[in-house]
Motif scaffolding. Structure first.
Motif, PDB file in Angstrom:
ATOM      1  N   LYS A 352      10.776   0.498  -5.728  1.00  0.00           N
ATOM      2  CA  LYS A 352      10.552  -0.105  -4.419  1.00  0.00           C
ATOM      3  C   LYS A 352      10.232   0.941  -3.350  1.00  0.00           C
ATOM      4  O   LYS A 352      10.310   0.659  -2.153  1.00  0.00           O
ATOM      5  N   THR A 353       9.881   2.152  -3.775  1.00  0.00           N
ATOM      6  CA  THR A 353       9.564   3.211  -2.819  1.00  0.00           C
ATOM      7  C   THR A 353       8.083   3.566  -2.803  1.00  0.00           C
ATOM      8  O   THR A 353       7.674   4.447  -2.046  1.00  0.00           O
ATOM      9  N   GLN A 354       7.254   2.896  -3.613  1.00  0.00           N
ATOM     10  CA  GLN A 354       5.842   3.239  -3.700  1.00  0.00           C
ATOM     11  C   GLN A 354       5.112   2.952  -2.394  1.00  0.00           C
ATOM     12  O   GLN A 354       5.136   1.835  -1.879  1.00  0.00           O
ATOM     13  N   GLU A 355       4.426   3.953  -1.876  1.00  0.00           N
ATOM     14  CA  GLU A 355       3.656   3.805  -0.648  1.00  0.00           C
ATOM     15  C   GLU A 355       2.546   2.770  -0.839  1.00  0.00           C
ATOM     16  O   GLU A 355       1.937   2.704  -1.907  1.00  0.00           O
ATOM     17  N   TYR A 356       2.321   1.970   0.177  1.00  0.00           N
ATOM     18  CA  TYR A 356       1.298   0.900   0.223  1.00  0.00           C
ATOM     19  C   TYR A 356       1.698  -0.344  -0.567  1.00  0.00           C
ATOM     20  O   TYR A 356       0.981  -1.345  -0.546  1.00  0.00           O
ATOM     21  N   SER A 357       2.816  -0.294  -1.291  1.00  0.00           N
ATOM     22  CA  SER A 357       3.187  -1.443  -2.116  1.00  0.00           C
ATOM     23  C   SER A 357       3.834  -2.534  -1.281  1.00  0.00           C
ATOM     24  O   SER A 357       4.371  -2.289  -0.196  1.00  0.00           O
ATOM     25  N   LEU A 358       3.808  -3.762  -1.806  1.00  0.00           N
ATOM     26  CA  LEU A 358       4.399  -4.900  -1.112  1.00  0.00           C
ATOM     27  C   LEU A 358       5.920  -4.824  -1.074  1.00  0.00           C
ATOM     28  O   LEU A 358       6.555  -5.349  -0.159  1.00  0.00           O
ATOM     29  N   GLY A 359       6.510  -4.192  -2.056  1.00  0.00           N
ATOM     30  CA  GLY A 359       7.963  -4.121  -2.138  1.00  0.00           C
ATOM     31  C   GLY A 359       8.561  -2.890  -1.483  1.00  0.00           C
ATOM     32  O   GLY A 359       9.763  -2.664  -1.578  1.00  0.00           O
ATOM     33  N   ASN A 360       7.738  -2.094  -0.822  1.00  0.00           N
ATOM     34  CA  ASN A 360       8.195  -0.816  -0.288  1.00  0.00           C
ATOM     35  C   ASN A 360       9.126  -0.997   0.917  1.00  0.00           C
ATOM     36  O   ASN A 360       8.707  -1.448   1.984  1.00  0.00           O
ATOM     37  N   VAL A 361      10.387  -0.671   0.730  1.00  0.00           N
ATOM     38  CA  VAL A 361      11.379  -0.613   1.815  1.00  0.00           C
ATOM     39  C   VAL A 361      12.318   0.553   1.516  1.00  0.00           C
ATOM     40  O   VAL A 361      12.361   1.066   0.394  1.00  0.00           O
ATOM     41  N   ALA A 362      13.082   0.974   2.520  1.00  0.00           N
ATOM     42  CA  ALA A 362      14.040   2.061   2.303  1.00  0.00           C
ATOM     43  C   ALA A 362      15.352   1.547   1.735  1.00  0.00           C
ATOM     44  O   ALA A 362      16.036   2.258   0.978  1.00  0.00           O
ATOM     45  N   TYR A 363      15.728   0.311   2.129  1.00  0.00           N
ATOM     46  CA  TYR A 363      16.980  -0.302   1.672  1.00  0.00           C
ATOM     47  C   TYR A 363      16.716  -1.764   1.354  1.00  0.00           C
ATOM     48  O   TYR A 363      15.917  -2.428   2.020  1.00  0.00           O
TER      49      TYR A 363
END
Length: 542
Positions: A352-363
């Protein structure tokens, strides 16, 4: 609402009538109103947490959310609909008597928040009489006060409506000028302003942005019609994604087949018009066994259905069953440490850390810091996707950080993180993969699909199909779908292209749960070859 991204809306005006929005109608200008002050969010969250503990909760978390949506739909030369929505409120989740309880409210006064927290505890107490064993939470260390934002360059909400409409109508005209008879184009914009606080000591403020600009074009000929949907991806980016940079355009043997980190909607629509005319004239595929070369914009959906969903732990355990089934990837297969999910070149991971991805959040929505972890390593099933109250079931002590709720009004639960196929460490291009194929088919874009209730037997179509002979693409063909089962298919994977070809696709409205919720998730991969796969002719149904 259908389960898969509205792809099966028939490609036309249904999108203007069925939209996954909630909240109240607002003006486009109101979408740019400043969010609630962070200090006031913390004050409300503390009221919720303290009220829950005072009533007997052993754990509590509060999510204050402001969810903004803008959807624009057009058809040919007309604007069908423009929707601006705002939804705001607080959801409070607690554990009392070893049982979950949840309540929410849109009335965010201190008194209302306290009463809602008390209601959540009352729900937990009432439910506890049916609880056979207490909830077991994996520990999470509080992070104090932190913030994070999707790394956007241009806030899509700030772009004038007229500019967005002009872009969609220009794309429609480009498609029709080049051979399409009908086209619907849509722009979906989402901004989630989320604040999470818990009795673990976390106060997390996140500002999440997502965008998708799909279209559905149709060409009509004397023997029927063909459809070609847009090849752009839903992304965790701002309006800069629609800049259409030349280096992001993917062409195979001169044909436009996809995009990387930016998208030229008008160019893709023009290509769709031409390709529709070619599709109307293309010969129908001869059914049989073929080597398949699958473009990332196509393979992402196969990953989603045959890897992403079956490795959700709640689906494996049977807790998720009515909505799209359970899973063949049962715990005994994982515990054996030998289950061959795919060939030894198959490495599938969650992240969930991939840049530009839909699931990208820090927490995630439990305050767990997101990360990357392996699901299938060298072809062997090694892990699942699990959250705080699940990981003890697979003898693990740390949540994977993949808990999510579609809004403040809905309880959070396990959702699919970005699930991707690792590319080749060697610098191999898509053309290099094609050169090694004697008799095969290249497939680009997502099409119709079917998969059984254990996520095992399946059939997938696509948008564009090209015959490969002696290492070269020779003809565009039609009526292609491939059939396999998950284990056989991934064990037939023989080679992936390298990192330079790695691209993210995604699902903007992936459904799960009862009551149903949607989430957004990306899947990355490079162009990949699968040998000896059964291909049917969809026109002849053989």
């Amino acid at each position: 609402m259908q389960r898969r991204d509205f792809i099966r809306l028939g490609g036309v005006g249904m999108a203007s009538m069925i939209l996954p929005v909630s909240g109240i109608a607002v003006s486009a200008e109101q979408l740019l109103d400043k969010p609630m002050d962070v200090a006031y969010k913390k004050k409300l969250a503390d009221i919720a947490l303290n009220a829950a503990k005072a009533k007997g909760a052993t754990y509590a978390d509060a999510r204050i959310g402001r969810y903004l949506n803008q959807f624009i739909t057009t058809r040919e030369a007309n604007v069908d609909n423009i929707v601006n929505r705002e939804s705001a409120g607080i959801g409070i989740r607690v554990i009392a008597n070893g049982t979950w309880g949840f309540a929410s409210t849109s009335n965010m006064t201190p008194d209302s928040v306290a009463k809602t927290a008390e209601q959540a505890v009352a729900v937990a107490m009432a439910n506890s009489k049916f609880q056979t064993s207490p909830v077991v939470l994996a520990p999470v260390k509080g992070v104090g006060e932190v913030s994070w934002q999707t790394p956007i360059k241009k806030n899509a909400m700030e772009v004038p409506i007229q500019e967005k409409v002009d872009m969609l109508l220009t794309a429609n005209d480009a498609a029709m000028s080049n051979g399409a008879n009908y086209i619907t184009s849509i722009l979906f914009l989402v901004n989630e302003q989320k604040y999470f606080a818990s009795t673990d000591g976390s106060y997390i403020d996140q500002d999440v942005h997502r965008l998708w600009a799909p279209f559905f074009a149709t060409g009509v000929g004397k023997n029927g019609f063909k459809q070609r949907n847009g090849l752009g991806n839903p992304v965790g980016m701002g309006f800069e994604y629609l800049d259409g940079k030349e280096e992001d355009k993917i062409k195979i043997s001169g044909a436009n087949v996809g995009y990387k980190n930016s998208y030229d909607l008008v160019e893709d629509a023009a290509a769709a018009g031409k390709q529709l005319q070619a599709k109307l004239k293309a010969r129908s595929v001869e059914p049989g066994k073929y080597d398949l070369v699958l473009d990332p914009a196509h393979l992402m959906l196969t990953i989603h259905e045959s890897v992403g969903h079956p490795l959700e732990l709640d689906r494996v355990l049977g807790y998720e069953a009515n909505y799209a089934g359970t899973s063949f990837a049962t715990l005994d297969k994982w515990r054996s440490g030998k289950f061959q999910y795919g060939s030894d070149v198959v490495n599938l991971f969650a992240d969930k850390t991939q840049e530009y991805s839909l699931g990208n959040v820090a927490y995630d929505d439990e305050g767990v810091k997101t990360k990357q972890w392996d699901l299938v390593k060298d072809g062997i099933l090694v892990n699942y996707q699990a959250i705080r109250d699940q990981v003890h079931m697979i003898d693990q002590k740390e949540s994977h950080g993949c808990c999510y709720s579609q809004s403040w009004a809905d309880v959070q639960f396990q959702r699919m993180p970005n699930v991707s196929l690792k590319p080749n460490e060697k610098d191999i291009s898509a053309e290099d993969i094609i050169k090694e194929v004697d008799d095969g088919i290249y497939i680009a874009g997502r099409g119709s699909f079917s998969i059984d209730q254990q996520r095992y037997n399946f059939q997938f179509g696509g948008q564009l199909f090209y015959e490969i002979k002696d290492g070269k693409i020779v003809d565009q063909i039609e009526d292609v779908a491939y059939q396999s089962n998950t284990q056989e298919f991934w064990n037939n994977c023989v080679k992936t292209a390298g990192k330079s070809d790695y691209r993210l696709g995604g699902s903007f409205f992936d459904g799960k749960g009862q009551p149903a919720q949607v989430s957004a998730v990306s899947h990355g991969c490079a162009t990949t070859r699968f040998n000896n796969v059964n291909v049917i002719n969809t026109a002849r149904n053989v």
